[in-house]
Scaffold this motif. Structure first.
Motif, short mmCIF file in Angstrom:
data_model
loop_
_atom_site.label_atom_id
_atom_site.label_comp_id
_atom_site.label_asym_id
_atom_site.label_seq_id
_atom_site.Cartn_x
_atom_site.Cartn_y
_atom_site.Cartn_z
N ASN A 15 56.59 -18.60 -20.70
CA ASN A 15 57.96 -18.27 -21.10
C ASN A 15 58.82 -19.54 -21.22
O ASN A 15 59.61 -19.67 -22.15
N TYR A 17 57.80 -22.53 -21.94
CA TYR A 17 57.35 -23.20 -23.17
C TYR A 17 58.02 -22.55 -24.38
O TYR A 17 58.60 -23.24 -25.23
N ALA A 18 57.93 -21.22 -24.46
CA ALA A 18 58.49 -20.49 -25.60
C ALA A 18 60.00 -20.70 -25.72
O ALA A 18 60.53 -20.81 -26.82
N GLY A 20 61.60 -23.30 -25.03
CA GLY A 20 61.92 -24.67 -25.41
C GLY A 20 62.14 -25.63 -24.26
O GLY A 20 62.65 -26.73 -24.46
N CYS A 21 61.74 -25.23 -23.06
CA CYS A 21 61.88 -26.12 -21.91
C CYS A 21 60.96 -27.33 -22.06
O CYS A 21 59.94 -27.27 -22.73
N THR A 22 61.35 -28.43 -21.42
CA THR A 22 60.53 -29.63 -21.40
C THR A 22 60.17 -29.97 -19.96
O THR A 22 60.86 -29.53 -19.03
N PHE A 72 51.74 -26.25 -20.67
CA PHE A 72 52.31 -26.57 -21.97
C PHE A 72 51.27 -27.22 -22.88
O PHE A 72 51.14 -26.86 -24.06
N ARG A 85 57.45 -21.55 -30.18
CA ARG A 85 58.40 -22.33 -29.37
C ARG A 85 59.75 -22.36 -30.08
O ARG A 85 59.82 -22.63 -31.27
N TRP A 86 60.81 -22.11 -29.36
CA TRP A 86 62.15 -22.03 -29.92
C TRP A 86 62.84 -23.39 -29.97
O TRP A 86 64.06 -23.46 -30.04
N SER A 87 62.09 -24.45 -29.91
CA SER A 87 62.68 -25.78 -29.93
C SER A 87 61.71 -26.73 -30.63
O SER A 87 60.49 -26.58 -30.53
N SER A 88 62.27 -27.71 -31.33
CA SER A 88 61.41 -28.72 -31.96
C SER A 88 61.16 -29.89 -31.00
O SER A 88 60.37 -30.78 -31.30
N PRO A 91 57.29 -30.47 -25.71
CA PRO A 91 57.37 -29.90 -24.36
C PRO A 91 57.07 -30.90 -23.24
O PRO A 91 57.53 -30.72 -22.12
#
Length: 162
Positions: A15, A17-18, A20-22, A72, A85-88, A91
């Motif tokens: 979750n 990862y999806a 957009g957490c790093t 990740f 993933r909701w972020s570019s 991760p």
């Protein structure tokens, strides 16, 4: 790590990862929690289960972030995009990716190409030696391998669950 706790941790990692957490963003949050003195429930087993309050220590933060980073990277090693993933933003940092991608890729290849659910620990230790110049203890390597295989079973199941 018990099976249920491991499954919950992997689910939370997937979750994260999806969403957009790093690795570094999560490290900062855990360090802020540690520095605030917050206490968390910890389960200890002394012939039964006992809940104890404990403060977070630096070693736990580092190990937690490493395990999340492995989750990740495992997702990145799947042949098809299994998790959107909701972020570019990448991760994990380039250093962490360099250190762990080969380890995770060896396991992912065994899982997807050969249908395996286990690799020789020595093979993974050789990968660690090649990349980091040192290898972890066999029990630690086996735990990390189990984390990768368990993550793969969550994000890209290959066999029916019994």
């Amino acid at each position: 790590m018990s099976s249920i706790v491991e499954e919950e941790f992997i689910s939370a990692g997937v979750n994260a990862y999806a969403l957009g957490c790093t690795d570094e963003g999560l490290r900062k949050e855990l360090i802020a929690m540690k520095e605030s003195g917050i206490e968390i429930d910890v389960m200890h087993s002394y012939g039964g289960s006992t809940s104890v309050k404990s403060k977070i220590c630096a070693e736990e933060v580092n190990e937690c972030i490493l395990w999340l980073s492995i989750i990740f990277i495992t997702i990145l090693c799947t042949p098809q995009p299994t998790i959107v993933r909701w972020s570019s933003t990448p991760p994990v940092s380039d250093d962490v990716l360099h250190q762990w991608k080969g380890f995770c890729a060896l396991i992912a290849n065994a899982y997807f190409i050969r249908g395996m659910a286990w690799l020789p620990v020595k093979t993974l230790q050789l990968e660690q030696m090649a990349v980091a110049g040192r290898a972890e203890e066999p029990s630690v390597v086996a735990s990390r391998m189990r984390l990768v295989f368990s993550t793969l079973e969550v994000v890209s199941p290959q066999w029916p669950r019994v």
